[in-house]
Scaffold this motif. Structure first.
Motif, PDB file in Angstrom:
ATOM      1  N   SER A 110       0.879  -1.361  -0.007  1.00  0.00           N
ATOM      2  CA  SER A 110       0.069  -0.188   0.036  1.00  0.00           C
ATOM      3  C   SER A 110       0.696   1.124  -0.091  1.00  0.00           C
ATOM      4  N   ASN A 111       2.049   1.147   0.145  1.00  0.00           N
ATOM      5  CA  ASN A 111       2.915   2.170   0.129  1.00  0.00           C
ATOM      6  C   ASN A 111       4.085   2.237  -0.875  1.00  0.00           C
ATOM      7  N   HIS A 112       4.008   1.415  -1.837  1.00  0.00           N
ATOM      8  CA  HIS A 112       5.030   1.289  -2.900  1.00  0.00           C
ATOM      9  C   HIS A 112       4.511   1.677  -4.226  1.00  0.00           C
ATOM     10  N   PRO A 113       5.411   2.550  -4.879  1.00  0.00           N
ATOM     11  CA  PRO A 113       5.002   3.018  -6.458  1.00  0.00           C
ATOM     12  C   PRO A 113       4.712   2.085  -7.353  1.00  0.00           C
ATOM     13  N   TYR A 114       5.412   0.777  -7.097  1.00  0.00           N
ATOM     14  CA  TYR A 114       5.410  -0.133  -8.291  1.00  0.00           C
ATOM     15  C   TYR A 114       4.048  -0.717  -8.369  1.00  0.00           C
ATOM     16  N   GLU A 115       3.523  -1.142  -9.619  1.00  0.00           N
ATOM     17  CA  GLU A 115       2.330  -1.888  -9.969  1.00  0.00           C
ATOM     18  C   GLU A 115       2.442  -3.079  -9.018  1.00  0.00           C
ATOM     19  N   VAL A 116       3.672  -3.942  -9.210  1.00  0.00           N
ATOM     20  CA  VAL A 116       3.684  -5.101  -8.619  1.00  0.00           C
ATOM     21  C   VAL A 116       5.172  -5.204  -7.890  1.00  0.00           C
ATOM     22  N   CYS A 117       5.088  -4.990  -6.653  1.00  0.00           N
ATOM     23  CA  CYS A 117       6.217  -4.842  -5.916  1.00  0.00           C
ATOM     24  C   CYS A 117       6.688  -6.199  -5.423  1.00  0.00           C
ATOM     25  N   GLU A 118       8.055  -6.461  -5.496  1.00  0.00           N
ATOM     26  CA  GLU A 118       8.821  -7.625  -4.827  1.00  0.00           C
ATOM     27  C   GLU A 118       8.610  -7.539  -3.273  1.00  0.00           C
ATOM     28  N   VAL A 119       8.170  -8.498  -2.703  1.00  0.00           N
ATOM     29  CA  VAL A 119       8.103  -8.729  -1.268  1.00  0.00           C
ATOM     30  C   VAL A 119       8.441 -10.092  -0.957  1.00  0.00           C
ATOM     31  N   ILE A 120       9.404 -10.759  -0.733  1.00  0.00           N
ATOM     32  CA  ILE A 120       9.678 -11.890  -0.434  1.00  0.00           C
ATOM     33  C   ILE A 120      10.349 -12.248   0.858  1.00  0.00           C
ATOM     34  N   SER A 121      10.277 -13.215   1.561  1.00  0.00           N
ATOM     35  CA  SER A 121      10.786 -13.624   2.975  1.00  0.00           C
ATOM     36  C   SER A 121      11.395 -14.735   2.896  1.00  0.00           C
ATOM     37  N   VAL A 122      12.412 -14.982   3.858  1.00  0.00           N
ATOM     38  CA  VAL A 122      13.158 -16.091   4.047  1.00  0.00           C
ATOM     39  C   VAL A 122      13.305 -16.330   5.441  1.00  0.00           C
ATOM     40  N   PRO A 123      13.035 -17.278   6.028  1.00  0.00           N
ATOM     41  CA  PRO A 123      13.210 -17.683   7.587  1.00  0.00           C
ATOM     42  C   PRO A 123      14.616 -17.766   8.066  1.00  0.00           C
TER      43      PRO A 123
END
Length: 141
Positions: A110-123
């Motif tokens: 909700s705060n990122h300017p890209y149409e599809v933003c990268e958000v990936i997580s690693v434990p």
């Protein structure tokens, strides 16, 4: 009662029972593996440092992250809408609780300017126990 043990028996006992138990206990105590998967690192790319700082400050202020490292000057090569693109970006490396990754993702989206933003997580599988505790102290369940 006195038991007579030869060197081979003592060595076998030590190598098969005593040493593995000692190594296992030392590994768990020093590596933080007891808290395995409780904490995560989340990676987010942003178009520039300013956007990264804005998102980073928001994540820490809202207790969704304990720390956000902003790493400028990366080059991303990717396909988007049938074209190969190459852009300079900034990478955010975010430390948080795994239980908060979904909320963190929604905040970034909700705060990122890209149409599809990268958000990936690693434990985080291992880590410095005091550092992991600090993440837990900063980011509530």
């Amino acid at each position: 009662m006195l038991i007579s043990l030869n060197r081979k028996t003592v060595l076998t006992f030590y190598l098969s029972i005593v040493r593995p138990c000692f190594v296992y206990s030392q590994t768990n105590m020093s590596s933080g593996s007891v808290d395995s998967d409780k904490y995560s690192v989340v990676y987010v790319t942003v178009p520039n440092d300013e956007v990264g700082r804005t998102i980073g400050h928001g994540l820490v202020k809202n207790k969704l992250a304990a720390c956000v490292n902003s790493i400028p000057g990366i080059t991303s090569i990717y396909e988007w809408k049938n074209e190969i693109n190459e852009d300079k970006e900034t990478l955010l490396m975010i430390k948080t609780r795994t239980s908060q990754v979904d909320k963190l993702t929604e905040y970034v989206r909700s705060n990122h300017p890209y149409e599809v933003c990268e958000v990936i997580s690693v434990p985080i599988k291992n880590g410095n126990p005091p550092y992991l505790k600090w993440i837990g102290d900063i980011v509530p369940e």
